[in-house]
Write an enzyme that holds these catalytic residues in place. Structure first.
Site, PDB file in Angstrom:
ATOM      1  N   GLU A 145       8.299  -0.555   3.144  1.00 23.28           N
ATOM      2  CA  GLU A 145       9.320   0.374   3.601  1.00 23.28           C
ATOM      3  C   GLU A 145      10.632  -0.358   3.848  1.00 23.28           C
ATOM      4  OE1 GLU A 145       9.056   3.596   3.807  1.00 23.28           O
ATOM      5  OE2 GLU A 145       6.986   3.449   3.150  1.00 23.28           O
ATOM      6  N   GLY A 146      11.698   0.406   3.894  1.00 24.01           N
ATOM      7  CA  GLY A 146      12.966  -0.152   4.356  1.00 24.01           C
ATOM      8  C   GLY A 146      13.925  -0.541   3.249  1.00 24.01           C
ATOM      9  N   SER A 160      15.085   6.839   9.349  1.00 25.09           N
ATOM     10  CA  SER A 160      16.364   6.662  10.036  1.00 25.09           C
ATOM     11  C   SER A 160      17.431   7.652   9.567  1.00 25.09           C
ATOM     12  CB  SER A 160      16.847   5.233   9.854  1.00 25.09           C
ATOM     13  OG  SER A 160      16.863   4.909   8.491  1.00 25.09           O
ATOM     14  N   GLU A 170       9.792   9.886  -1.871  1.00 25.83           N
ATOM     15  CA  GLU A 170       8.770   9.324  -0.971  1.00 25.83           C
ATOM     16  C   GLU A 170       8.721  10.145   0.301  1.00 25.83           C
ATOM     17  OE1 GLU A 170       9.329   5.859   1.317  1.00 25.83           O
ATOM     18  OE2 GLU A 170      11.481   6.123   1.526  1.00 25.83           O
ATOM     19  N   LYS A 230       6.385   0.238  -7.303  1.00 28.22           N
ATOM     20  CA  LYS A 230       6.568   0.112  -5.850  1.00 28.22           C
ATOM     21  C   LYS A 230       5.368  -0.553  -5.179  1.00 28.22           C
ATOM     22  CE  LYS A 230       9.164   4.449  -5.524  1.00 28.22           C
ATOM     23  NZ  LYS A 230       9.383   5.679  -4.734  1.00 28.22           N
ATOM     24  N   ASN A 288       8.360   9.516   4.408  1.00 28.02           N
ATOM     25  CA  ASN A 288       8.398   8.473   5.444  1.00 28.02           C
ATOM     26  C   ASN A 288       7.729   8.933   6.724  1.00 28.02           C
ATOM     27  OD1 ASN A 288      10.213   6.300   4.239  1.00 28.02           O
ATOM     28  ND2 ASN A 288      11.431   8.152   3.924  1.00 28.02           N
ATOM     29  N   ARG A 293      10.368  12.090   7.408  1.00 29.86           N
ATOM     30  CA  ARG A 293      11.468  12.463   6.500  1.00 29.86           C
ATOM     31  C   ARG A 293      10.948  12.429   5.072  1.00 29.86           C
ATOM     32  NH1 ARG A 293      15.719   8.396   6.310  1.00 29.86           N
ATOM     33  NH2 ARG A 293      14.833   7.943   4.279  1.00 29.86           N
ATOM     34  N   ARG A 303      22.140  11.081   1.230  1.00 34.61           N
ATOM     35  CA  ARG A 303      22.608   9.717   0.970  1.00 34.61           C
ATOM     36  C   ARG A 303      23.047   9.643  -0.476  1.00 34.61           C
ATOM     37  NH1 ARG A 303      17.835   5.849   2.496  1.00 34.61           N
ATOM     38  NH2 ARG A 303      16.791   7.682   1.653  1.00 34.61           N
ATOM     39  N   LYS A 323       2.874   4.510  -0.034  1.00 41.79           N
ATOM     40  CA  LYS A 323       3.107   5.057  -1.380  1.00 41.79           C
ATOM     41  C   LYS A 323       1.790   5.309  -2.104  1.00 41.79           C
ATOM     42  CE  LYS A 323       7.604   3.776  -0.805  1.00 41.79           C
ATOM     43  NZ  LYS A 323       8.118   3.031   0.329  1.00 41.79           N
TER      44      LYS A 323
HETATM   45  P1  ADP Z   1      11.668   2.742   0.637  1.00 39.76           P
HETATM   46  O1  ADP Z   1      10.481   3.168   1.418  1.00 39.76           O
HETATM   47  O2  ADP Z   1      11.850   1.267   0.609  1.00 39.76           O
HETATM   48  O3  ADP Z   1      12.913   3.485   1.024  1.00 39.76           O
HETATM   49  P2  ADP Z   1      11.740   4.332  -1.807  1.00 39.76           P
HETATM   50  O4  ADP Z   1      10.529   4.822  -2.489  1.00 39.76           O
HETATM   51  O5  ADP Z   1      12.523   5.348  -1.065  1.00 39.76           O
HETATM   52  O6  ADP Z   1      11.321   3.113  -0.883  1.00 39.76           O
HETATM   53  O7  ADP Z   1      12.675   3.641  -2.871  1.00 39.76           O
HETATM   54  C1  ADP Z   1      13.956   3.123  -2.528  1.00 39.76           C
HETATM   55  C2  ADP Z   1      15.041   3.754  -3.383  1.00 39.76           C
HETATM   56  O8  ADP Z   1      14.742   3.591  -4.773  1.00 39.76           O
HETATM   57  C3  ADP Z   1      15.211   5.260  -3.206  1.00 39.76           C
HETATM   58  O9  ADP Z   1      16.045   5.558  -2.115  1.00 39.76           O
HETATM   59  C4  ADP Z   1      15.823   5.661  -4.536  1.00 39.76           C
HETATM   60  O10 ADP Z   1      17.219   5.407  -4.555  1.00 39.76           O
HETATM   61  C5  ADP Z   1      15.147   4.720  -5.512  1.00 39.76           C
HETATM   62  N1  ADP Z   1      13.944   5.371  -6.087  1.00 39.76           N
HETATM   63  C6  ADP Z   1      12.680   5.261  -5.644  1.00 39.76           C
HETATM   64  N2  ADP Z   1      11.828   6.001  -6.377  1.00 39.76           N
HETATM   65  C7  ADP Z   1      12.572   6.620  -7.317  1.00 39.76           C
HETATM   66  C8  ADP Z   1      12.292   7.513  -8.400  1.00 39.76           C
HETATM   67  N3  ADP Z   1      11.051   7.920  -8.671  1.00 39.76           N
HETATM   68  N4  ADP Z   1      13.326   7.931  -9.166  1.00 39.76           N
HETATM   69  C9  ADP Z   1      14.586   7.514  -8.924  1.00 39.76           C
HETATM   70  N5  ADP Z   1      14.920   6.666  -7.931  1.00 39.76           N
HETATM   71  C10 ADP Z   1      13.939   6.215  -7.133  1.00 39.76           C
HETATM   72 MG    MG Z   2      10.359   4.684   2.901  1.00 40.84          MG
HETATM   73 MG    MG Z   3      13.261   5.508   0.815  1.00 39.61          MG
END
Ligand code: ADP
Ligand code: MG
Ligand code: MG
Length: 515
Positions: free
Chosen positions: A406-407, A156, A149, A402, A151, A129, A491, A334
Site C-alpha cells: 500500500e501507499g 487518506s 483498488e 502489483k 483500501n 476508500r 486525484r 490486492k
Molecule cells: P496503492 O495501494 O499503492 O495505492 P494502487 O493499486 O492504487 O496501489 O496503484 C497505484 C496507482 O497506480 C493508482 O493510483 C493508479 O494511478 C495506478 N494504477 C493501479 N492500477 C491501475 C490500473 N488497473 N489501471 C490504471 N492505472 C492503475
Molecule cells: Mg492502496
Molecule cells: Mg491506490
C-alpha cells in the site's frame, strides 16, 4: 459553454495562482514542506505548511460514473466487513500470497497470536476508500467506472478532499466569472457536495459511542496512530478536529506508532485488556482508548524491528476498537481483490456469494460491473495464462503488476513487467497479481504545483469513502451496526505518469464537475 476547462494565460493565470495559494493556506489545503525545504530555511521551523498541488479547475467527470461509485459503496462496505469476518477465507488468501511476502505473514501472525488467547473486542471499524477510473469501451458506449483498488487501512485525503471541493466552489462563484475566456460562472458548473470529513468523522464517532462506557474510571479517548514526520498531517488534522467536536467533545490524540508502547499499556488485572493511554504532554492524565484509527502500519517501513510488531500486537489484543483490525487489513490486499474478480469455473457460485447477504445479491451485478480483469500469477490455469501475458513483450503493455503493498510506488508497469519477473525467483511470483490497465479518456486541465502551472492532458482517479462498524462474530445477520457512504476524492495526474499518489509527489488534488 466555451471549452471547459478553459486555457488561461498571462495575468489571468497569475491572478488565479495567487488566489488559490492564499485560499489553500487560509483553509489548510496544505502539507508540510519536504525536509530539504525545511533544512534550507534560515529560521528552522518557520515554514510549517505549503499549499498542496491542486488543479485550477474541477475536472469534468461523467455523472453516470460518479453515481455508479456512490451507489455501490454501501455494498462494498458490507462486502469487506463480511470478508474480514471470514477467517477461513483469509487464511487461504494468506497461504496463496505465500511465504515470500514476509510482511503479510508477519501481520497474519499477529492475528493468530491474538486469536489464541481470544479477542476481547468484537466490534471492528472500517474507514474505507474504493478507487476507480473511467473506462469507455468505445466512443459510442456508456462510460463506466472500473475499480483500481479497495483500501481498508489508512485511506487518506478525506480531509484535503473536502477542502478541495470547497476551493473549487469558491473559485466558481468568486473567480471563474471574471475570466475573459469563459462563461463558467456561478451555476454553470455542477459541483457535487463532498462530506468526506464529516462522513469519516461520523464513522469514528459511531465507534466511540458503540465502545460503551469506560470501565477503568478513566475518560475515553480516540487515538490517531500516525507515522513519525508525517507530511500529510493537515489532511489528518481536518479529521481530528471534526472528531474532537463540537457538538459533543471527544478527546483525540495523535500518537506516533514508534512511541505506541511507550505511552500505552493494557489495564492491569482482569480480562478486560482495556488500552490505557497517558499523553506525554499530560503525564498526570490517563485515558481509556475506545478507538485506534491507524494512519500507519500498512507497510514494512513502519515495522523496522520486533518492537514495532509487539506494538501492533498490543493494540490488536486490546479492547480498543481497531480501524482497522489485522483481519480487515488483510481483507484489503490486492490478492483478495483478484480472487473476487477472477471468474470461477462453470457451475460454481461466484466468490461474492459467499460474502453478501441474500438481500444484497441483487447488488452483485453492480459490484461485478466495477471489476476489471485481474489474474493470479500462480500455477493455476488462470495463473499460467497470466504468466504468459506478463512475459510477452507486446501483451505485457496492457498490464500492471502489483505486490501486496500500500501507499503508492510499489507497482510495475507495462514493458517493465517481464524484466521484473525474471529478476525475482519464480517462487515469489504468486505474491503478485496482474491487472489490466484502465485507460480513461484524458481531459485537459491546469495543475498548480510548487507555485508553477502545468497544462495538459490529465487522468483522474475517483475515490469513494465508506464507513462501516460491524460485529466480527455475527456472521448470520452480518452484524453491521453502521454503514454509510462518506464523500469522495478526485486525484489527478499528468497523462504521462503511471502513478497518481499526491503524497508520493505524482498527482494532485482535484474535485468533480459533473458532465
Ligand atoms: P496503492 O495501494 O499503492 O495505492 P494502487 O493499486 O492504487 O496501489 O496503484 C497505484 C496507482 O497506480 C493508482 O493510483 C493508479 O494511478 C495506478 N494504477 C493501479 N492500477 C491501475 C490500473 N488497473 N489501471 C490504471 N492505472 C492503475
Ligand atoms: Mg492502496
Ligand atoms: Mg491506490
Amino acid at each position: 459553454m466555451a471549452a471547459y476547462p478553459p486555457e488561461i494565460t498571462g495575468p489571468e493565470s497569475e491572478r488565479l495562482t495567487e488566489v488559490v495559494k492564499d485560499w489553500s493556506i487560509a483553509h489548510g489545503l496544505t502539507v508540510r514542506p519536504p525536509p530539504a525545504v525545511l533544512a534550507a530555511d534560515a529560521d528552522p521551523g518557520n515554514i510549517l505548511a505549503t499549499a498542496v498541488p491542486v488543479t485550477l479547475f474541477p475536472s469534468p467527470f461523467p455523472r453516470v460514473c460518479f453515481e455508479q461509485g456512490v451507489h455501490v459503496q454501501k455494498t462494498y462496505n458490507e462486502l469487506y466487513a463480511s470478508i474480514s469476518q471470514d477467517e477461513e477465507f483469509l487464511t487461504q488468501i494468506v497461504k496463496e500470497i505465500g511465504n515470500s511476502d514476509e510482511f503479510t505473514q508477519a501481520l497474519w501472525k499477529v492475528h493468530l497470536r491474538v486469536k489464541e488467547e481470544g479477542y476481547v473486542q468484537n466490534l471492528s471499524l472500517g474507514l474505507f476508500r474504493s478507487d476507480y477510473m473511467v473506462h469507455q469501451e468505445s466512443a459510442s458506449s456508456h462510460p463506466q467506472v472500473k475499480q483500481v483498488e479497495f483500501n481498508t487501512i489508512a485511506a487518506s485525503f478525506g480531509g484535503l478532499s473536502a477542502q478541495t471541493s470547497q476551493l473549487h466552489k469558491y473559485l466558481s462563484s468568486a473567480e471563474y466569472p471574471l475570466l475573459s475566456a469563459s462563461s463558467i460562472g456561478k451555476g454553470h458548473l455542477t459541483l457535487p457536495d463532498n462530506k468526506s470529513v464529516r462522513g469519516l468523522a461520523a464513522g469514528i464517532r459511531h465507534a466511540f459511542t458503540a465502545y460503551g462506557e469506560s470501565t477503568t474510571g478513566h475518560p475515553k479517548c480516540v487515538v490517531f496512530l500516525v507515522q513519525g514526520g508525517e507530511r500529510n498531517i493537515f489532511d489528518q488534522k481536518h479529521l481530528e478536529y471534526e472528531v474532537a467536536g463540537p457538538p459533543q467533545s471527544v478527546p483525540v490524540f495523535r500518537l506516533p506508532f514508534a512511541q505506541a508502547t511507550q505511552h500505552t499499556r493494557l489495564a492491569d488485572g482482569g480480562p478486560g485488556r482495556q488500552l490505557l493511554y497517558t499523553p506525554p504532554q499530560l503525564p498526570h492524565l490517563t485515558f481509556e482508548v475506545a478507538v485506534v484509527y491507524m494512519r500507519c502500519g500498512y507497510g514494512p517501513d513502519d515495522y523496522p524491528d520486533a518492537g514495532a510488531w509487539e506494538a501492533r500486537y498490543q493494540i490488536e489484543r486490546s479492547a480498543a476498537i481497531k480501524c482497522p483490525s489485522v483481519l480487515t487489513q488483510v481483507a484489503g490486499t490486492k490478492k483478495v481483490q483478484q480472487v473476487l474478480a477472477t471468474p470461477v469455473g462453470a457451475g460454481q457460485a461466484p466468490v461474492l456469494h459467499r460474502f453478501l447477504s441474500p438481500a444484497s445479491h441483487a447488488a452483485l451485478g453492480d459490484l461485478e460491473a466495477t471489476f476489471t480483469n485481474i489474474y493470479p500469477l500462480d500455477t493455476s490455469a488462470a495463473g499460467r495464462k497470466a504468466r504468459e501475458l506478463a512475459l510477452d513483450p507486446e501483451q505485457c503493455k496492457r498490464y500492471v503488476l502489483k505486490p501486496q503493498r500500500e501507499g503508492g510506488g510499489n507497482n510495475v508497469y507495462r514493458a517493465a513487467i517481464p524484466g521484473f519477473l525474471r529478476s525475482i525467483p519464480e517462487s515469489h511470483w504468486d505474491a503478485h497479481i496482474l491487472m489490466e490497465l484502465i485507460t480513461p479518456p484524458a481531459v485537459r486541465n491546469t495543475i498548480l504545483r510548487n507555485g508553477a502551472l502545468e497544462s495538459g492532458g490529465v487522468i483522474c482517479e475517483l475515490g469513494i469513502y465508506g464507513t462501516c462498524l460491524w460485529d466480527q462474530r455475527e456472521r448470520e445477520g452480518r452484524g453491521v451496526r453502521h454503514n454509510e457512504m462518506a464523500g469522495y476524492l478526485l486525484r489527478t495526474k499528468g497523462d504521462q505518469s503511471e502513478e497518481g499518489g499526491v503524497a508520493a509527489g505524482f498527482g494532485c488534488m482535484d474535485s468533480i464537475a459533473l458532465v
